[in-house]
Every structure is written in structure tokens, then in C-alpha cells.
Design an enzyme around this catalytic site. Structure first.
Site, PDB file in Angstrom:
ATOM      1  N   GLY A   1       0.825  -1.204   0.000  1.00  0.00           N
ATOM      2  CA  GLY A   1       0.000   0.000   0.000  1.00  0.00           C
ATOM      3  C   GLY A   1       0.855   1.249   0.000  1.00  0.00           C
ATOM      4  N   SER A   2       0.316   2.310   0.564  1.00  0.00           N
ATOM      5  CA  SER A   2       0.974   3.608   0.524  1.00  0.00           C
ATOM      6  C   SER A   2       2.147   3.679   1.494  1.00  0.00           C
ATOM      7  CB  SER A   2      -0.032   4.709   0.887  1.00  0.00           C
ATOM      8  OG  SER A   2      -0.398   4.607   2.260  1.00  0.00           O
TER       9      SER A   2
ATOM     10  N   GLY B   1       0.758   4.531   5.008  1.00  0.00           N
ATOM     11  CA  GLY B   1       0.183   3.368   5.674  1.00  0.00           C
ATOM     12  C   GLY B   1       1.235   2.367   6.075  1.00  0.00           C
ATOM     13  N   GLY B   2       2.164   2.090   5.173  1.00  0.00           N
ATOM     14  CA  GLY B   2       3.209   1.126   5.471  1.00  0.00           C
ATOM     15  C   GLY B   2       4.094   1.552   6.623  1.00  0.00           C
TER      16      GLY B   2
ATOM     17  N   GLU C   1       5.531  -3.173   1.142  1.00  0.00           N
ATOM     18  CA  GLU C   1       5.832  -2.724  -0.211  1.00  0.00           C
ATOM     19  C   GLU C   1       5.036  -1.451  -0.419  1.00  0.00           C
ATOM     20  OE1 GLU C   1       4.414  -1.815  -3.573  1.00  0.00           O
ATOM     21  OE2 GLU C   1       3.973  -3.920  -4.032  1.00  0.00           O
TER      22      GLU C   1
ATOM     23  N   CYS D   1       1.705  -0.460  -8.739  1.00  0.00           N
ATOM     24  CA  CYS D   1       2.949  -0.130  -8.052  1.00  0.00           C
ATOM     25  C   CYS D   1       4.114   0.010  -9.016  1.00  0.00           C
ATOM     26  CB  CYS D   1       3.266  -1.178  -6.985  1.00  0.00           C
ATOM     27  SG  CYS D   1       3.065  -2.882  -7.538  1.00  0.00           S
TER      28      CYS D   1
ATOM     29  N   GLU E   1       6.165   9.490  -5.724  1.00  0.00           N
ATOM     30  CA  GLU E   1       5.015   8.822  -6.335  1.00  0.00           C
ATOM     31  C   GLU E   1       3.720   9.610  -6.179  1.00  0.00           C
ATOM     32  OE1 GLU E   1       3.317   4.315  -6.263  1.00  0.00           O
ATOM     33  OE2 GLU E   1       3.314   5.348  -4.338  1.00  0.00           O
TER      34      GLU E   1
END
Length: 526
Positions: free
Chosen positions: A241-242, A245-246, A265, A302, A393
Site C-alpha cells: 500500500g501507501s 500506511g506502510g 511494499e 505499483c 510517487e
């Protein structure tokens, strides 16, 4: 298969007592039945304790039993594919061919891991014979192999609702390692998750395994995920995810009384380096393909190509004009969820406000509320180096063209980039000397270097790496795709002077599993 809105905690169907959750169709702007009961910390506790109860027996299953179990999951997914795809189309707005492809890739990935289990190299079985007469003192009998860390918490991904979700690579590799899985379904596709979860649970029962080998939890908000990370029986976390969040999950995992590894990731712009000779001869073809890949899946991949770097000179004007022209025909498409659409709009806004950045191209105007309009920005290399935030990103159909005054500027931008999941170089033979100077930089920045292609499609195989330095992942030593993904959920154990009848099969003298092993510095199947 029938949807019920229940969580799957071991063999039990449990309707959560928290806030109800309904799926949302982003294409029609409508909620979808049935309601799903939201889980809480007590549901996590029940699932995690069942996983802990299952661990000793499941982690010691023989290779054939474990491999057949994983193959049963694949078979069940194939049988349930029509219902899974239909539901997923409603919850994501993704087209049928894309989702049928995800089912196929997921099935192939599961069968790959069944093969990995049977081959057994992941055990790294190593034997060193005793030498009682060694000069300087006797050497004991020493043996080592790898075992599962313990129950694994998996967070389903939003952008690949089948391939990187409930039965995706994280779950497949954890189960292959011998680790029970507690999965938190992504709230954007709870129905898809339940259908896939039932396919896994049916395989658990048909294989005669402990019910705690797999559980599926559902719920919106952060409570469920936080409880999963915090639970003392969970020994590792896998997340896709983002970056925000990660990293929140990663920090929480490190702050536990017993810190655990969090394999997240996260972010990548997957830069494409168009070297001068290639640019001079095939700028048009490259630009057309770049736009095609940039807008695929509404840029919600991704491995979306988010940056192209090129040197001002022969072919640059053709490159720029073709990018703009091809993008102008790109239709706006529905994004996966209102949240992802909102984040995309905010990312576009930040880019527009950045110094030295100009909007030079756009696709067709959106027709629906949550459509993502394709956009292209341009900046010179010096502006990007001065503020590398413009090279971060933006999840969606947006890309940045970086105009370099020279190859040296291109090299300097490469050195300033953050970690990436992939880096792509487009080159002709005349570019090889320049590429040679870039290769050490690429190796420091990514886990996967691609030449004269695009990195969107990940070949799921033994040689694949889907990982890289931060912020691509939280641990660049590992991959989340490919057979070596199993390494995330293993740890080594050594056995010194252990009686023969107490040794695990992988380390017994008779080699009952038929493994290739390192024995006294020799690789042998004995």
C-alpha cells in the site's frame, strides 16, 4: 459461493459486532449489499490464538501435505473464478479481462509455491559432522535449517484485489513457509475477499489441517489493523500500500514489547531512462508505449512508469510532442475508490504548485465523479534536484518528463532518486558505455533493473525481485513476488549434538525428504 458478510475465523463464520461496512461501486457511485460486520480487537485475538494453536502442527507438515494444500487453494480459486470476478468488478470498477488475469496469475503463483515447498531449498539444510579428534578441541555435530517465524498478519492490497490480496503472494509465501495466516481484508473489496477467503478455508478443511491455519477479518478504520499488528501471537506482518500506511504499520511493529518484522511494499515511481542513441532512433515508439503503460489500470499499479528522463538533443522534441499527443487521446477512467481518487487529486495539486514544474499534457476530461484524468508534467533536471519531492510517487495516471541538459545531469538525478521497485533503461548499443556508468547507481536504488521494456508486468518466477531500498519497501533484502518471497517468514535454527531421533526430517542422516543439502561443505542430495 454465497456472500454472507461474515468474517472467517478459523472454521467459524463470525458477523462482526462493530460498525457495518458495505462495499462501494466507484463506477456507479452506489453501495453494494450485503452488509459486513466490522471486526474488533477481540476478533483479532480469537484468530491470532487459533493461528498460534495451529502453528506447531502446520509448521511441521511434510512437504507433500503442505504443497497439496496450497494446490487445493489454487483449484478452488479456479472453480470460484466466475463469482469472484463478477463481485470484484462491482467493487473496483476494473474490467473483466484484467480480473480474470489476476485470478490466473494468483493460481499460477500458488502452484509455484507448492513447487517451492516440494523442492525444499528454502530450508537451507546444512550439516557439519562431528570431529572428536580435531586439533585444538573436538568439533560437535552441528546441523541447521530454517523454520517459520510464526503466525503472519497479511494486509490485503487495494490496487490488485486478487493477486496481492487475500490469496496473493504474501499469503502464498507465508503458507509455503509453514506460517498460519491472519488476513485483514481490504475494506474496498470485502465481498471479493470473503469469496477468496472461503476458497482458502475450504482447502484447509479438505487437507485435514488445523482450523487456525487461516482466518479472514473484515472492518473499516484503523482499529482492526492496529490490533493485528499489536497481537503478541503475530510474529510478522506483510503489507502492500501507501508509504504513509506502510510506515505507520512498520513503526507500530517496532514499538511492540516484542518487535516484529514488517515487510511493507510501498512507494515507487519506476523511472525510465531514455539514453541518447535510443532516443534519437525510437523516441516516437517509446513515447507511445510509455503513455500506454502509464495509464494502464488508471495508473494504479505499483510499477506504473511515473518518470521519464531524457537528454535535450536529437529526438527530444519528438519525444515530448508524442507524449503529449498520445496522452491527449487517453480516456479518463474510474479509479478504485473515492479515497484513492482523493489522494490522486491532492498529489496532482502538489505537483502543480511545485517550483519549476509545468503541466504540458492531459487526457480526455472525466465523465464520472471518481474518474482519474491523465496528466503529464515537465521539469528540468536542476529543478528536480533542487526539490526531489516532485519526483515522488503520485498514485494514478500522472507522469513527469525530466529534461536533462546533459548525460551528467541525468546521472545526477539518478543519484538523488529514492529507492524504487524498478528502474528501466532504454538503450541502443551505442549507449552501452553510458549505461555502464549508471548500473552501479541503479543497483543501489532498486531491486529490479529492466532494459528496453516496461516493468508493469511482473513475471512470477524463481528469479523475480519485487522490492528495493526505502521507500519502495521497509526491508530491501527481501521480495514480495517470486519464490524467494518465502525468505521473509523464515529464521534459522541450529541443532548441536541432538540425538538422531529428535532431529527434524530435513536434517536426519537418511535424508528422508530427499533434499539437496550442504554436508561438510559439499552440496549433495544425501
Amino acid at each position: 459461493m454465497r456472500l454472507t458478510g461474515h468474517m472467517l475465523i478459523g472454521a467459524a463464520d463470525v458477523f462482526g459486532q462493530g460498525a457495518e461496512l458495505r462495499a462501494f461501486n466507484p463506477a456507479t457511485d452506489e453501495t453494494i449489499d450485503p452488509p459486513f460486520g466490522g471486526g474488533g480487537a477481540h476478533d483479532v485475538d480469537r484468530a491470532a490464538r487459533l493461528a498460534a494453536e495451529a502453528f506447531d502442527s502446520y509448521s511441521r507438515t511434510d512437504p507433500e501435505t503442505r504443497a497439496r494444500f496450497i494446490e487445493r487453494i489454487a483449484t478452488n480459486l479456479e472453480a470460484g473464478a466466475p463469482a469472484i470476478v463478477e463481485r470484484c468488478m462491482l467493487e473496483t470498477g476494473l474490467p473483466r479481462p484484467r480480473l480474470e488475469g489476476e485470478v490466473s496469475w494468483t493460481v499460477g503463483q500458488l502452484r509455484l509455491f507448492a513447487d517451492v515447498v516440494r523442492r525444499g531449498q528454502w530450508r537451507a539444510a546444512t550439516l557439519v559432522s562431528a570431529d572428536p579428534d580435531r586439533a585444538g578441541g573436538p568439533r560437535p555435530d552441528m546441523r541447521m535449517h530454517k523454520v517459520a517465524l510464526g503466525p503472519v498478519g497479511v494486509f490485503g492490497a487495494s490496487n490488485f484485489p486478487i493477486l496481492y490480496s487475500v490469496a496473493g503472494g504474501d499469503t502464498a509465501s507465508a503458507l509455503a513457509a509453514g506460517a498460519p495466516v491472519v488476513c485483514r481484508a481490504h475494506p474496498s473489496h470485502p465481498g471479493t475477499s470473503e469469496l477468496v477467503g472461503r476458497a482458502i478455508r475450504d482447502a484447509v478443511a479438505a487437507s485435514g489441517l488445523h482450523e487456525g491455519v487461516f482466518s479472514l477479518l473484515t472492518g473499516a478504520g484503523h482499529e482492526l489493523g492496529e490490533a493485528l499488528v499489536d497481537h503478541p501471537e503475530i510474529k510478522a506482518i506483510a503489507f502492500t500500500g501507501s508509504e504513509a500506511g506502510g510506515m505507520a504499520i512498520y513503526r507500530r511493529g517496532q514499538q511492540r514489547t516484542e518487535p516484529i518484522p514488517v515487510f511493507a511494499e510501498m512507494a515507487s515511481v519506476n523511472p525510465h531512462f531514455l539514453l541518447p542513441a535510443a532516443q534519437a532512433t525510437r523516441a516516437t515508439a517509446f513515447a507511445a508505449r510509455f503513455v500506454e503503460q502509464m495509464v494502464a489500470g488508471v495508473g494504479q499499479m505499483c510499477l506504473k512508469p511515473g518518470i521519464v528522463l531524457a537528454v535535450a538533443g536529437a529526438g527530444f522534441d519528438v519525444l515530448r510532442a508524442t507524449l503529449i499527443d498520445k496522452l491527449s487521446a487517453a480516456a479518463a477512467q474510474t479509479m478504485l475508490s473515492p479515497g484513492i481518487h482523493g489522494n490522486y487529486e491532492r498529489g496532482v495539486g502538489r505537483t502543480r504548485e511545485a517550483g519549476g514544474v509545468t503541466e504540458i499534457g492531459h487526457g480526455l476530461a472525466r465523465q464520472r465523479r471518481f474518474d482519474g484524468e491523465a496528466l503529464l508534467f515537465e521539469a528540468d533536471a536542476r529543478s528536480v534536484i533542487a526539490d526531489m519531492r516532485v519526483a515522488e510517487e503520485v498514485f494514478g495516471p500522472m507522469a513527469l518528463l525530466i529534461r536533462c541538459a546533459s548525460f551528467d545531469e541525468m546521472h545526477e538525478v539518478a543519484r538523488h532518486l529514492r529507492g524504487q521497485l524498478s528502474i528501466v533503461v532504454h538503450l541502443d548499443e551505442a549507449d552501452h558505455d553510458l549505461a555502464r556508468t549508471l548500473m552501479p547507481v541503479f543497483e543501489r536504488k532498486t531491486g529490479r533493473i529492466v532494459a528496453n521494456s516496461f516493468s508493469n508486468v511482473v513475471e512470477i518466477c524463481d528469479a523475480q525481485i519485487h522490492g528495493g531500498p526505502f521507500p519502495a519497501t521497509t526491508d530491501p533484502r527481501f521480495t514480495s513476488v517470486g519464490s524467494s518471497a518465502i525468505e521473509r517468514f523464515l529464521r534459522p535454527v541450529a541443532y548441536q549434538g541432538i540425538p538422531a531421533d529428535l532431529l527434524p526430517p530435513a536434517l536426519q542422516d537418511g535424508n528422508p525428504l530427499g533434499l539437496w543439502r550442504v554436508r561438510d561443505r559439499q552440496l549433495v542430495q544425501a
